[in-house]
Design a protein around this motif. Structure first.
Motif, PDB file in Angstrom:
ATOM      1  N   MET A 221     -34.715  86.640  17.778  1.00 61.22           N
ATOM      2  CA  MET A 221     -36.061  87.002  17.020  1.00 61.22           C
ATOM      3  C   MET A 221     -35.869  85.913  15.675  1.00 61.22           C
ATOM      4  SD  MET A 221     -37.348  90.101  14.644  1.00 61.22           S
ATOM      5  CE  MET A 221     -36.502  91.458  15.169  1.00 61.22           C
ATOM      6  N   ALA A 222     -37.229  85.504  15.283  1.00 57.58           N
ATOM      7  CA  ALA A 222     -37.273  84.486  14.064  1.00 57.58           C
ATOM      8  C   ALA A 222     -37.066  85.316  12.684  1.00 57.58           C
ATOM      9  CB  ALA A 222     -38.756  84.175  14.094  1.00 57.58           C
ATOM     10  N   ASP A 223     -36.708  84.313  11.949  1.00 58.56           N
ATOM     11  CA  ASP A 223     -36.349  85.077  10.500  1.00 58.56           C
ATOM     12  C   ASP A 223     -37.351  85.759   9.984  1.00 58.56           C
ATOM     13  OD1 ASP A 223     -33.838  83.964  10.479  1.00 58.56           O
ATOM     14  OD2 ASP A 223     -34.341  81.884   9.626  1.00 58.56           O
ATOM     15  N   PRO A 224     -37.428  86.987   9.405  1.00 51.91           N
ATOM     16  CA  PRO A 224     -38.664  87.555   8.675  1.00 51.91           C
ATOM     17  C   PRO A 224     -39.400  86.550   7.680  1.00 51.91           C
ATOM     18  CG  PRO A 224     -36.772  88.451   7.746  1.00 51.91           C
ATOM     19  CD  PRO A 224     -36.278  87.347   8.744  1.00 51.91           C
ATOM     20  N   VAL A 225     -40.570  86.711   7.578  1.00 54.56           N
ATOM     21  CA  VAL A 225     -41.313  86.284   6.530  1.00 54.56           C
ATOM     22  C   VAL A 225     -40.851  86.906   5.025  1.00 54.56           C
ATOM     23  CG1 VAL A 225     -43.565  85.929   5.514  1.00 54.56           C
ATOM     24  CG2 VAL A 225     -43.129  85.471   8.362  1.00 54.56           C
ATOM     25  N   SER A 226     -40.670  86.223   4.150  1.00 53.23           N
ATOM     26  CA  SER A 226     -40.175  86.952   2.883  1.00 53.23           C
ATOM     27  C   SER A 226     -40.977  86.318   1.781  1.00 53.23           C
ATOM     28  CB  SER A 226     -38.676  86.521   2.790  1.00 53.23           C
ATOM     29  OG  SER A 226     -37.916  87.301   3.749  1.00 53.23           O
ATOM     30  N   VAL A 227     -41.356  87.185   0.735  1.00 54.67           N
ATOM     31  CA  VAL A 227     -41.907  86.838  -0.476  1.00 54.67           C
ATOM     32  C   VAL A 227     -41.436  87.781  -1.575  1.00 54.67           C
ATOM     33  CG1 VAL A 227     -44.281  86.635  -1.647  1.00 54.67           C
ATOM     34  CG2 VAL A 227     -43.957  86.154   0.665  1.00 54.67           C
ATOM     35  N   ASP A 228     -41.348  87.216  -2.614  1.00 53.93           N
ATOM     36  CA  ASP A 228     -41.038  87.876  -3.895  1.00 53.93           C
ATOM     37  C   ASP A 228     -42.162  88.125  -4.905  1.00 53.93           C
ATOM     38  OD1 ASP A 228     -38.326  88.686  -3.389  1.00 53.93           O
ATOM     39  OD2 ASP A 228     -37.377  87.023  -3.719  1.00 53.93           O
ATOM     40  N   VAL A 229     -42.550  89.184  -5.086  1.00 49.40           N
ATOM     41  CA  VAL A 229     -43.832  89.276  -6.053  1.00 49.40           C
ATOM     42  C   VAL A 229     -43.137  89.762  -7.316  1.00 49.40           C
ATOM     43  CG1 VAL A 229     -45.904  90.245  -6.388  1.00 49.40           C
ATOM     44  CG2 VAL A 229     -45.154  89.810  -4.076  1.00 49.40           C
ATOM     45  N   PRO A 230     -43.362  88.855  -8.282  1.00 47.94           N
ATOM     46  CA  PRO A 230     -42.861  89.281  -9.694  1.00 47.94           C
ATOM     47  C   PRO A 230     -43.940  90.286 -10.498  1.00 47.94           C
ATOM     48  CG  PRO A 230     -43.645  87.135  -9.945  1.00 47.94           C
ATOM     49  CD  PRO A 230     -43.626  87.691  -8.625  1.00 47.94           C
ATOM     50  N   HIS A 231     -43.373  91.175 -11.334  1.00 48.22           N
ATOM     51  CA  HIS A 231     -44.391  92.145 -11.883  1.00 48.22           C
ATOM     52  C   HIS A 231     -43.857  92.510 -13.134  1.00 48.22           C
ATOM     53  CE1 HIS A 231     -41.882  95.868 -11.265  1.00 48.22           C
ATOM     54  NE2 HIS A 231     -41.581  95.403  -9.792  1.00 48.22           N
ATOM     55  N   LYS A 232     -44.323  93.127 -14.183  1.00 45.16           N
ATOM     56  CA  LYS A 232     -43.669  93.831 -15.354  1.00 45.16           C
ATOM     57  C   LYS A 232     -44.024  95.019 -15.754  1.00 45.16           C
ATOM     58  CE  LYS A 232     -44.605  89.206 -17.552  1.00 45.16           C
ATOM     59  NZ  LYS A 232     -45.332  88.429 -18.466  1.00 45.16           N
TER      60      LYS A 232
END
Length: 100
Positions: free
Chosen positions: A1-12
């Motif tokens: 299986m391929a690596d997962p798609v990852s995203v970090d979303v900053p918030h306050k």
């Protein structure tokens, strides 16, 4: 299986407020994927596990809520790995709207 798609979303918002906003907008997640459909979801602590249909495929994903960011991972089935770049771009653009 391929690596997962990852995203970090900053918030306050802080962990609790971010979690509440995500819980209120999880139904919009299907719109972020080509051919998105229904979303099945459940929480384990501060991690939302959800599965949605995209182009006839099941896509398992996770949103882990932290104090200052949300970490999103999408496990794409082999047929959808061709769209990994576009999905990553769309997540980076659209995921912050879940926290508004």
């Amino acid at each position: 299986m391929a690596d997962p798609v990852s995203v970090d979303v900053p918030h306050k918002l802080g962990r609790e407020a971010a979690r509440a906003r995500i819980a209120g907008g999880v139904g919009k997640l299907a719109d972020m994927f080509p051919g998105g459909g229904t979303v099945e979801e459940h929480w384990e602590g501060d991690t939302l596990h959800f599965t949605l249909s995209a182009m006839g495929q099941k896509v398992a994903s996770r949103l882990e809520v932290f104090e200052h960011h949300v970490h999103a991972e999408v496990d794409l089935p082999p047929m959808l790995t061709l769209f990994a770049g576009k999905i990553r771009e769309k997540l980076a653009k659209e995921a912050p709207k879940l926290l508004e």
